[in-house]
Design an enzyme around this catalytic site. Structure first.
Site, PDB file in Angstrom:
ATOM      1  N   SER A  23      -5.308 -21.824   1.091  1.00  9.29           N
ATOM      2  CA  SER A  23      -6.591 -21.440   1.232  1.00  9.29           C
ATOM      3  C   SER A  23      -6.814 -20.073   1.607  1.00  9.29           C
ATOM      4  O   SER A  23      -5.609 -19.611   2.242  1.00  9.29           O
ATOM      5  CB  SER A  23      -7.372 -22.520   2.457  1.00  9.29           C
ATOM      6  OG  SER A  23      -8.704 -21.701   2.491  1.00  9.29           O
ATOM      7  N   HIS A  33      12.486 -22.270  -8.621  1.00 13.17           N
ATOM      8  CA  HIS A  33      11.137 -22.645  -8.610  1.00 13.17           C
ATOM      9  C   HIS A  33      11.082 -23.711  -9.514  1.00 13.17           C
ATOM     10  O   HIS A  33      10.124 -24.615  -9.378  1.00 13.17           O
ATOM     11  CB  HIS A  33      10.482 -21.306  -9.014  1.00 13.17           C
ATOM     12  CG  HIS A  33       8.981 -21.314  -8.499  1.00 13.17           C
ATOM     13  ND1 HIS A  33       8.240 -20.257  -8.440  1.00 13.17           N
ATOM     14  CD2 HIS A  33       8.196 -22.314  -8.327  1.00 13.17           C
ATOM     15  CE1 HIS A  33       6.952 -20.544  -7.952  1.00 13.17           C
ATOM     16  NE2 HIS A  33       6.959 -21.777  -7.958  1.00 13.17           N
ATOM     17  N   ARG A  83     -11.268 -22.675   6.622  1.00 12.14           N
ATOM     18  CA  ARG A  83     -10.292 -23.835   6.211  1.00 12.14           C
ATOM     19  C   ARG A  83      -8.947 -23.816   6.416  1.00 12.14           C
ATOM     20  O   ARG A  83      -8.423 -24.721   6.877  1.00 12.14           O
ATOM     21  CB  ARG A  83     -10.525 -23.637   4.565  1.00 12.14           C
ATOM     22  CG  ARG A  83     -11.848 -23.864   4.098  1.00 12.14           C
ATOM     23  CD  ARG A  83     -12.055 -23.722   2.516  1.00 12.14           C
ATOM     24  NE  ARG A  83     -13.051 -24.207   1.807  1.00 12.14           N
ATOM     25  CZ  ARG A  83     -13.600 -23.707   0.559  1.00 12.14           C
ATOM     26  NH1 ARG A  83     -12.638 -23.264   0.036  1.00 12.14           N
ATOM     27  NH2 ARG A  83     -14.854 -24.199   0.171  1.00 12.14           N
ATOM     28  N   ASP A 143       4.741 -19.925   2.567  1.00 12.00           N
ATOM     29  CA  ASP A 143       5.509 -20.317   1.509  1.00 12.00           C
ATOM     30  C   ASP A 143       4.945 -19.596   0.265  1.00 12.00           C
ATOM     31  O   ASP A 143       3.723 -19.407  -0.145  1.00 12.00           O
ATOM     32  CB  ASP A 143       5.122 -21.929   1.104  1.00 12.00           C
ATOM     33  CG  ASP A 143       5.844 -22.402  -0.202  1.00 12.00           C
ATOM     34  OD1 ASP A 143       7.072 -22.865  -0.071  1.00 12.00           O
ATOM     35  OD2 ASP A 143       5.590 -21.949  -1.137  1.00 12.00           O
ATOM     36  N   TYR A 171       4.618 -15.308  -7.393  1.00 14.07           N
ATOM     37  CA  TYR A 171       3.361 -15.194  -7.017  1.00 14.07           C
ATOM     38  C   TYR A 171       2.934 -13.798  -6.872  1.00 14.07           C
ATOM     39  O   TYR A 171       1.769 -13.548  -6.845  1.00 14.07           O
ATOM     40  CB  TYR A 171       3.134 -15.692  -5.729  1.00 14.07           C
ATOM     41  CG  TYR A 171       3.202 -17.411  -5.254  1.00 14.07           C
ATOM     42  CD1 TYR A 171       3.475 -18.276  -6.527  1.00 14.07           C
ATOM     43  CD2 TYR A 171       3.322 -17.947  -4.275  1.00 14.07           C
ATOM     44  CE1 TYR A 171       3.756 -19.493  -6.353  1.00 14.07           C
ATOM     45  CE2 TYR A 171       3.752 -19.334  -4.072  1.00 14.07           C
ATOM     46  CZ  TYR A 171       4.024 -19.984  -5.185  1.00 14.07           C
ATOM     47  OH  TYR A 171       4.408 -21.263  -4.946  1.00 14.07           O
ATOM     48  N   LYS A 194      10.868 -18.342  -3.349  1.00 12.36           N
ATOM     49  CA  LYS A 194      11.436 -18.891  -4.527  1.00 12.36           C
ATOM     50  C   LYS A 194      12.150 -18.206  -5.646  1.00 12.36           C
ATOM     51  O   LYS A 194      11.331 -17.196  -6.145  1.00 12.36           O
ATOM     52  CB  LYS A 194      10.538 -20.207  -5.448  1.00 12.36           C
ATOM     53  CG  LYS A 194       9.644 -20.738  -4.226  1.00 12.36           C
ATOM     54  CD  LYS A 194       8.574 -21.845  -4.805  1.00 12.36           C
ATOM     55  CE  LYS A 194       7.710 -22.424  -3.639  1.00 12.36           C
ATOM     56  NZ  LYS A 194       6.649 -21.531  -3.136  1.00 12.36           N
ATOM     57  N   ASN A 197      -7.346 -26.902   8.344  1.00 10.52           N
ATOM     58  CA  ASN A 197      -6.223 -27.608   7.665  1.00 10.52           C
ATOM     59  C   ASN A 197      -5.178 -27.602   8.468  1.00 10.52           C
ATOM     60  O   ASN A 197      -4.057 -28.422   8.412  1.00 10.52           O
ATOM     61  CB  ASN A 197      -5.835 -26.925   6.549  1.00 10.52           C
ATOM     62  CG  ASN A 197      -6.882 -26.830   5.343  1.00 10.52           C
ATOM     63  OD1 ASN A 197      -7.720 -27.788   5.423  1.00 10.52           O
ATOM     64  ND2 ASN A 197      -6.450 -26.046   4.326  1.00 10.52           N
ATOM     65  N   LEU A 205      -3.866 -30.820  -1.859  1.00  9.88           N
ATOM     66  CA  LEU A 205      -5.226 -31.248  -2.081  1.00  9.88           C
ATOM     67  C   LEU A 205      -5.679 -31.228  -3.617  1.00  9.88           C
ATOM     68  O   LEU A 205      -6.890 -31.114  -3.870  1.00  9.88           O
ATOM     69  CB  LEU A 205      -6.094 -30.028  -1.480  1.00  9.88           C
ATOM     70  CG  LEU A 205      -5.721 -29.572  -0.333  1.00  9.88           C
ATOM     71  CD1 LEU A 205      -6.565 -28.528   0.377  1.00  9.88           C
ATOM     72  CD2 LEU A 205      -5.928 -31.033   0.754  1.00  9.88           C
TER      73      LEU A 205
HETATM   74  P1  A2P Z   1      -9.877 -21.736  -1.028  1.00 11.72           P
HETATM   75  O1  A2P Z   1      -8.583 -21.087  -1.385  1.00 11.72           O
HETATM   76  O2  A2P Z   1     -11.026 -21.166  -1.972  1.00 11.72           O
HETATM   77  O3  A2P Z   1     -10.317 -21.908   0.519  1.00 11.72           O
HETATM   78  P2  A2P Z   1      -4.348 -26.948  -2.788  1.00 11.72           P
HETATM   79  O4  A2P Z   1      -3.489 -26.901  -1.393  1.00 11.72           O
HETATM   80  O5  A2P Z   1      -3.810 -28.547  -3.239  1.00 11.72           O
HETATM   81  O6  A2P Z   1      -3.711 -26.270  -3.885  1.00 11.72           O
HETATM   82  O7  A2P Z   1      -5.668 -26.850  -2.730  1.00 11.72           O
HETATM   83  C1  A2P Z   1      -6.103 -25.516  -2.484  1.00 11.72           C
HETATM   84  C2  A2P Z   1      -7.506 -25.406  -2.954  1.00 11.72           C
HETATM   85  O8  A2P Z   1      -8.255 -26.331  -2.217  1.00 11.72           O
HETATM   86  C3  A2P Z   1      -7.971 -24.055  -3.142  1.00 11.72           C
HETATM   87  O9  A2P Z   1      -9.105 -23.921  -4.229  1.00 11.72           O
HETATM   88  C4  A2P Z   1      -8.788 -23.960  -1.796  1.00 11.72           C
HETATM   89  O10 A2P Z   1      -9.929 -22.925  -1.660  1.00 11.72           O
HETATM   90  C5  A2P Z   1      -9.195 -25.170  -1.412  1.00 11.72           C
HETATM   91  N1  A2P Z   1      -9.323 -25.645  -0.166  1.00 11.72           N
HETATM   92  C6  A2P Z   1      -8.175 -25.494   0.985  1.00 11.72           C
HETATM   93  N2  A2P Z   1      -8.663 -26.153   2.184  1.00 11.72           N
HETATM   94  C7  A2P Z   1      -9.703 -26.476   1.933  1.00 11.72           C
HETATM   95  C8  A2P Z   1     -10.792 -27.109   2.923  1.00 11.72           C
HETATM   96  N3  A2P Z   1     -10.393 -27.432   4.030  1.00 11.72           N
HETATM   97  N4  A2P Z   1     -12.084 -27.569   2.299  1.00 11.72           N
HETATM   98  C9  A2P Z   1     -12.282 -27.372   1.084  1.00 11.72           C
HETATM   99  N5  A2P Z   1     -11.459 -26.509   0.163  1.00 11.72           N
HETATM  100  C10 A2P Z   1     -10.225 -26.404   0.625  1.00 11.72           C
END
Ligand code: A2P
Length: 276
Positions: free
Chosen positions: A233, A113, A238, A53, A58, A83, A242, A192
Protein backbone atom coordinates in the site's frame (compact mmCIF):
# COMPACT_ATOMS: atom_id res chain seq x y z
CA UNK A 1 3.76 -25.02 10.28
CA UNK A 2 5.74 -26.17 13.30
CA UNK A 3 5.65 -23.58 16.09
CA UNK A 4 9.39 -23.93 16.72
CA UNK A 5 10.09 -22.21 13.41
CA UNK A 6 8.73 -18.95 14.82
CA UNK A 7 10.68 -16.61 17.07
CA UNK A 8 9.48 -16.09 20.63
CA UNK A 9 7.42 -12.99 19.86
CA UNK A 10 5.65 -14.86 17.05
CA UNK A 11 6.51 -12.15 14.50
CA UNK A 12 9.43 -13.74 12.68
CA UNK A 13 10.33 -17.12 11.30
CA UNK A 14 13.66 -18.91 11.40
CA UNK A 15 14.67 -19.89 7.88
CA UNK A 16 16.40 -23.17 7.05
CA UNK A 17 19.77 -21.37 7.00
CA UNK A 18 19.18 -20.03 10.53
CA UNK A 19 18.41 -16.42 9.54
CA UNK A 20 15.30 -14.78 10.95
CA UNK A 21 12.71 -13.20 8.65
CA UNK A 22 9.89 -10.95 9.91
CA UNK A 23 6.51 -12.42 8.88
CA UNK A 24 5.02 -9.10 7.78
CA UNK A 25 6.63 -7.02 5.04
CA UNK A 26 5.71 -3.97 3.04
CA UNK A 27 5.74 -4.87 -0.64
CA UNK A 28 6.65 -2.03 -3.02
CA UNK A 29 5.78 -3.57 -6.41
CA UNK A 30 4.44 -0.86 -8.75
CA UNK A 31 5.33 1.93 -6.32
CA UNK A 32 7.14 4.62 -8.36
CA UNK A 33 10.68 5.50 -7.35
CA UNK A 34 10.82 8.82 -5.51
CA UNK A 35 8.69 10.45 -2.82
CA UNK A 36 5.80 7.99 -3.07
CA UNK A 37 8.01 5.01 -2.38
CA UNK A 38 10.07 6.83 0.25
CA UNK A 39 6.94 7.86 2.12
CA UNK A 40 5.42 4.39 2.03
CA UNK A 41 8.60 2.84 3.42
CA UNK A 42 8.94 5.57 6.05
CA UNK A 43 5.34 5.11 7.21
CA UNK A 44 5.80 1.35 7.32
CA UNK A 45 8.92 1.62 9.45
CA UNK A 46 7.09 4.05 11.76
CA UNK A 47 4.20 1.60 12.00
CA UNK A 48 6.57 -1.15 13.13
CA UNK A 49 7.26 -3.05 9.90
CA UNK A 50 10.80 -4.42 9.92
CA UNK A 51 10.80 -6.05 6.47
CA UNK A 52 10.70 -4.31 3.08
CA UNK A 53 10.40 -6.29 -0.16
CA UNK A 54 11.73 -4.66 -3.33
CA UNK A 55 13.26 -5.88 -6.61
CA UNK A 56 15.59 -4.77 -9.37
CA UNK A 57 12.60 -4.85 -11.74
CA UNK A 58 10.60 -2.43 -9.56
CA UNK A 59 13.13 0.37 -10.14
CA UNK A 60 12.68 1.72 -6.61
CA UNK A 61 15.63 0.31 -4.64
CA UNK A 62 17.17 3.78 -4.23
CA UNK A 63 14.01 5.10 -2.57
CA UNK A 64 13.85 2.11 -0.25
CA UNK A 65 17.47 2.73 0.76
CA UNK A 66 16.90 6.44 1.31
CA UNK A 67 13.85 5.85 3.51
CA UNK A 68 15.77 3.25 5.49
CA UNK A 69 18.68 5.61 6.12
CA UNK A 70 16.40 8.55 6.96
CA UNK A 71 14.45 6.44 9.45
CA UNK A 72 17.40 6.27 11.83
CA UNK A 73 16.55 2.63 12.53
CA UNK A 74 19.66 0.46 12.76
CA UNK A 75 20.37 -1.41 9.53
CA UNK A 76 20.47 -4.76 11.31
CA UNK A 77 16.94 -4.21 12.63
CA UNK A 78 15.34 -4.09 9.17
CA UNK A 79 15.12 -7.07 6.82
CA UNK A 80 15.61 -6.04 3.19
CA UNK A 81 14.77 -8.29 0.25
CA UNK A 82 15.62 -7.62 -3.36
CA UNK A 83 15.25 -9.80 -6.43
CA UNK A 84 17.48 -10.66 -9.37
CA UNK A 85 15.86 -9.57 -12.63
CA UNK A 86 16.33 -12.66 -14.83
CA UNK A 87 16.45 -10.62 -18.05
CA UNK A 88 19.97 -9.72 -16.88
CA UNK A 89 22.75 -12.27 -17.03
CA UNK A 90 24.85 -12.12 -13.89
CA UNK A 91 23.20 -12.28 -10.46
CA UNK A 92 26.49 -11.48 -8.70
CA UNK A 93 27.15 -8.29 -10.70
CA UNK A 94 23.49 -7.25 -10.43
CA UNK A 95 23.62 -7.75 -6.66
CA UNK A 96 26.52 -5.29 -6.49
CA UNK A 97 24.42 -2.75 -8.38
CA UNK A 98 21.45 -3.34 -6.06
CA UNK A 99 23.64 -2.75 -3.02
CA UNK A 100 24.84 0.52 -4.51
CA UNK A 101 21.30 1.68 -5.22
CA UNK A 102 20.09 0.61 -1.79
CA UNK A 103 23.17 2.07 -0.09
CA UNK A 104 23.68 -1.01 2.08
CA UNK A 105 26.53 -3.48 2.43
CA UNK A 106 24.31 -6.53 2.07
CA UNK A 107 20.68 -7.45 1.67
CA UNK A 108 19.05 -9.96 3.95
CA UNK A 109 17.46 -11.91 1.12
CA UNK A 110 18.19 -12.04 -2.62
CA UNK A 111 15.87 -14.10 -4.79
CA UNK A 112 15.55 -15.06 -8.45
CA UNK A 113 12.47 -13.10 -9.51
CA UNK A 114 11.10 -15.73 -11.90
CA UNK A 115 12.49 -18.83 -13.66
CA UNK A 116 12.93 -17.25 -17.09
CA UNK A 117 15.29 -19.38 -19.17
CA UNK A 118 14.82 -22.31 -16.77
CA UNK A 119 15.09 -22.77 -13.03
CA UNK A 120 18.83 -23.47 -12.65
CA UNK A 121 21.04 -21.20 -14.80
CA UNK A 122 21.06 -18.22 -12.44
CA UNK A 123 21.81 -20.19 -9.30
CA UNK A 124 25.58 -20.26 -9.65
CA UNK A 125 25.60 -16.46 -9.67
CA UNK A 126 23.16 -16.35 -6.75
CA UNK A 127 25.51 -18.60 -4.78
CA UNK A 128 28.46 -16.35 -5.64
CA UNK A 129 26.49 -13.33 -4.39
CA UNK A 130 25.81 -15.26 -1.19
CA UNK A 131 29.40 -16.37 -0.80
CA UNK A 132 30.66 -12.80 -1.25
CA UNK A 133 28.34 -11.69 1.54
CA UNK A 134 26.05 -9.59 -0.67
CA UNK A 135 23.03 -11.50 0.68
CA UNK A 136 22.59 -13.34 3.95
CA UNK A 137 19.98 -15.68 2.45
CA UNK A 138 19.10 -16.65 -1.12
CA UNK A 139 15.88 -17.95 -2.58
CA UNK A 140 13.49 -17.99 -5.52
CA UNK A 141 10.16 -16.56 -6.64
CA UNK A 142 7.44 -17.86 -8.94
CA UNK A 143 8.93 -21.38 -8.91
CA UNK A 144 6.64 -24.41 -9.24
CA UNK A 145 7.37 -27.53 -7.17
CA UNK A 146 9.01 -29.24 -10.17
CA UNK A 147 11.29 -26.22 -10.73
CA UNK A 148 12.35 -26.27 -7.09
CA UNK A 149 13.21 -29.95 -7.47
CA UNK A 150 15.29 -29.23 -10.57
CA UNK A 151 17.14 -26.49 -8.71
CA UNK A 152 17.76 -28.58 -5.60
CA UNK A 153 19.51 -31.21 -7.76
CA UNK A 154 22.25 -28.72 -8.69
CA UNK A 155 22.35 -26.35 -5.71
CA UNK A 156 25.24 -26.31 -3.24
CA UNK A 157 23.47 -23.64 -1.18
CA UNK A 158 19.76 -24.45 -1.06
CA UNK A 159 17.11 -21.74 -1.59
CA UNK A 160 15.34 -20.93 1.68
CA UNK A 161 12.23 -19.15 0.36
CA UNK A 162 9.85 -19.27 -2.58
CA UNK A 163 7.84 -16.08 -3.09
CA UNK A 164 4.58 -16.66 -4.97
CA UNK A 165 1.18 -15.15 -5.41
CA UNK A 166 -0.80 -16.61 -2.55
CA UNK A 167 -4.14 -15.87 -0.90
CA UNK A 168 -7.29 -17.84 -0.07
CA UNK A 169 -8.22 -17.42 -3.75
CA UNK A 170 -4.82 -18.73 -4.82
CA UNK A 171 -4.38 -21.36 -2.11
CA UNK A 172 -1.71 -23.45 -3.81
CA UNK A 173 -1.76 -26.14 -1.15
CA UNK A 174 0.47 -28.62 -2.98
CA UNK A 175 3.06 -25.94 -3.66
CA UNK A 176 3.00 -24.88 0.00
CA UNK A 177 3.40 -28.50 1.12
CA UNK A 178 6.25 -29.05 -1.36
CA UNK A 179 8.04 -25.92 -0.16
CA UNK A 180 7.72 -26.86 3.50
CA UNK A 181 8.87 -30.43 2.82
CA UNK A 182 11.98 -29.09 1.05
CA UNK A 183 12.88 -26.47 3.67
CA UNK A 184 11.65 -23.41 1.78
CA UNK A 185 9.46 -20.87 3.57
CA UNK A 186 6.65 -19.57 1.39
CA UNK A 187 6.24 -15.82 0.98
CA UNK A 188 2.82 -14.58 -0.18
CA UNK A 189 2.86 -11.71 -2.65
CA UNK A 190 -0.35 -9.94 -3.70
CA UNK A 191 -2.08 -11.35 -0.59
CA UNK A 192 -5.00 -8.97 -1.28
CA UNK A 193 -5.21 -10.05 -4.92
CA UNK A 194 -3.80 -6.60 -5.83
CA UNK A 195 -6.93 -5.24 -4.15
CA UNK A 196 -9.64 -7.25 -5.88
CA UNK A 197 -10.09 -9.89 -3.12
CA UNK A 198 -11.03 -7.09 -0.72
CA UNK A 199 -14.40 -6.87 -2.43
CA UNK A 200 -15.34 -10.53 -1.91
CA UNK A 201 -18.57 -10.94 0.05
CA UNK A 202 -17.36 -13.86 2.20
CA UNK A 203 -14.18 -12.03 3.16
CA UNK A 204 -16.28 -8.97 3.99
CA UNK A 205 -18.67 -11.06 6.07
CA UNK A 206 -15.85 -12.54 8.18
CA UNK A 207 -14.31 -9.09 8.55
CA UNK A 208 -17.56 -7.64 9.80
CA UNK A 209 -18.07 -10.46 12.30
CA UNK A 210 -14.54 -10.05 13.67
CA UNK A 211 -14.70 -6.23 13.71
CA UNK A 212 -11.75 -6.10 11.29
CA UNK A 213 -11.22 -5.02 7.70
CA UNK A 214 -11.11 -7.38 4.69
CA UNK A 215 -7.40 -6.60 4.28
CA UNK A 216 -6.69 -7.62 7.87
CA UNK A 217 -8.64 -10.86 7.40
CA UNK A 218 -6.64 -11.81 4.29
CA UNK A 219 -3.31 -10.95 5.91
CA UNK A 220 -4.27 -12.84 9.07
CA UNK A 221 -5.26 -15.87 6.99
CA UNK A 222 -1.75 -15.90 5.50
CA UNK A 223 -0.12 -15.67 8.94
CA UNK A 224 -2.26 -18.50 10.28
CA UNK A 225 -1.29 -20.61 7.27
CA UNK A 226 2.36 -20.13 8.29
CA UNK A 227 3.28 -17.73 5.48
CA UNK A 228 5.41 -14.64 5.28
CA UNK A 229 3.06 -12.00 3.87
CA UNK A 230 3.82 -8.92 1.75
CA UNK A 231 0.83 -6.56 1.41
CA UNK A 232 1.44 -3.43 -0.68
CA UNK A 233 0.00 0.00 0.00
CA UNK A 234 1.04 3.59 -0.49
CA UNK A 235 -1.54 5.00 1.93
CA UNK A 236 -0.45 5.64 5.48
CA UNK A 237 -3.68 4.53 7.17
CA UNK A 238 -3.76 1.31 5.14
CA UNK A 239 -0.11 0.57 5.86
CA UNK A 240 -0.90 0.98 9.56
CA UNK A 241 -4.10 -1.05 9.32
CA UNK A 242 -2.32 -3.90 7.53
CA UNK A 243 0.11 -4.18 10.45
CA UNK A 244 -2.66 -4.62 13.04
CA UNK A 245 -2.85 -8.36 12.48
CA UNK A 246 -1.10 -9.85 15.49
CA UNK A 247 -3.84 -9.08 18.01
CA UNK A 248 -6.68 -11.31 16.78
CA UNK A 249 -7.27 -14.82 15.49
CA UNK A 250 -9.52 -16.26 12.85
CA UNK A 251 -11.45 -19.32 14.02
CA UNK A 252 -10.98 -22.64 12.29
CA UNK A 253 -14.44 -22.15 10.75
CA UNK A 254 -13.31 -18.80 9.31
CA UNK A 255 -10.14 -20.44 8.00
CA UNK A 256 -12.16 -23.24 6.37
CA UNK A 257 -14.44 -20.71 4.68
CA UNK A 258 -11.46 -18.79 3.37
CA UNK A 259 -9.66 -21.96 2.24
CA UNK A 260 -12.79 -22.79 0.23
CA UNK A 261 -12.32 -19.70 -1.96
CA UNK A 262 -9.37 -21.30 -3.77
CA UNK A 263 -9.64 -21.27 -7.53
CA UNK A 264 -6.37 -23.05 -8.33
CA UNK A 265 -7.41 -26.57 -7.36
CA UNK A 266 -4.67 -26.57 -4.71
CA UNK A 267 -2.02 -26.65 -7.43
CA UNK A 268 1.73 -27.15 -7.01
CA UNK A 269 2.32 -24.63 -9.78
CA UNK A 270 3.31 -21.06 -8.97
CA UNK A 271 1.29 -19.29 -11.64
CA UNK A 272 -1.70 -19.86 -13.85
CA UNK A 273 0.11 -18.11 -16.72
CA UNK A 274 3.69 -16.97 -17.14
CA UNK A 275 4.47 -13.41 -18.30
CA UNK A 276 7.90 -14.14 -19.77
P1 A2P B 1 -2.99 1.45 -2.29
O1 A2P B 1 -1.56 1.11 -2.59
O2 A2P B 1 -3.54 2.54 -3.16
O3 A2P B 1 -3.24 1.69 -0.82
P2 A2P B 1 -1.65 -6.61 -2.87
O4 A2P B 1 -0.92 -6.44 -1.60
O5 A2P B 1 -2.45 -7.87 -2.98
O6 A2P B 1 -0.78 -6.41 -4.08
O7 A2P B 1 -2.76 -5.44 -2.94
C1 A2P B 1 -2.39 -4.10 -3.07
C2 A2P B 1 -3.60 -3.28 -3.45
O8 A2P B 1 -4.53 -3.26 -2.38
C3 A2P B 1 -3.23 -1.85 -3.74
O9 A2P B 1 -4.06 -1.42 -4.79
C4 A2P B 1 -3.54 -1.14 -2.44
O10 A2P B 1 -3.91 0.20 -2.69
C5 A2P B 1 -4.71 -1.93 -1.90
N1 A2P B 1 -4.72 -1.98 -0.43
C6 A2P B 1 -3.71 -2.33 0.38
N2 A2P B 1 -4.09 -2.32 1.67
C7 A2P B 1 -5.38 -1.95 1.67
C8 A2P B 1 -6.33 -1.75 2.71
N3 A2P B 1 -6.02 -1.94 3.98
N4 A2P B 1 -7.58 -1.35 2.36
C9 A2P B 1 -7.91 -1.15 1.05
N5 A2P B 1 -7.05 -1.33 0.03
C10 A2P B 1 -5.79 -1.72 0.34
Amino acid sequence: MAAEKLTQDGRARVLADGNEIPLLALGVWQVPDGPECEKAVRWALEAGYRHIDTAQAYGNEASVGRALRDSGIAREDVFITTKFYPGSRDPEAEAERSLERLGVERVDLYIVHWPQGGPTWAWDGMQRAHERGYARSIGVSNFAASEIDDLLKVADVAPVVNQVQFSPFEFRRKLLAACEARGLALEAYSPLGTGRHLRDSQVAEIAERRGRTPAQVLIRWALQRGLIVLPKSTHRERIEQNAQVFDFELTSADMDTLDGLDGTGGTDRALEQTWW
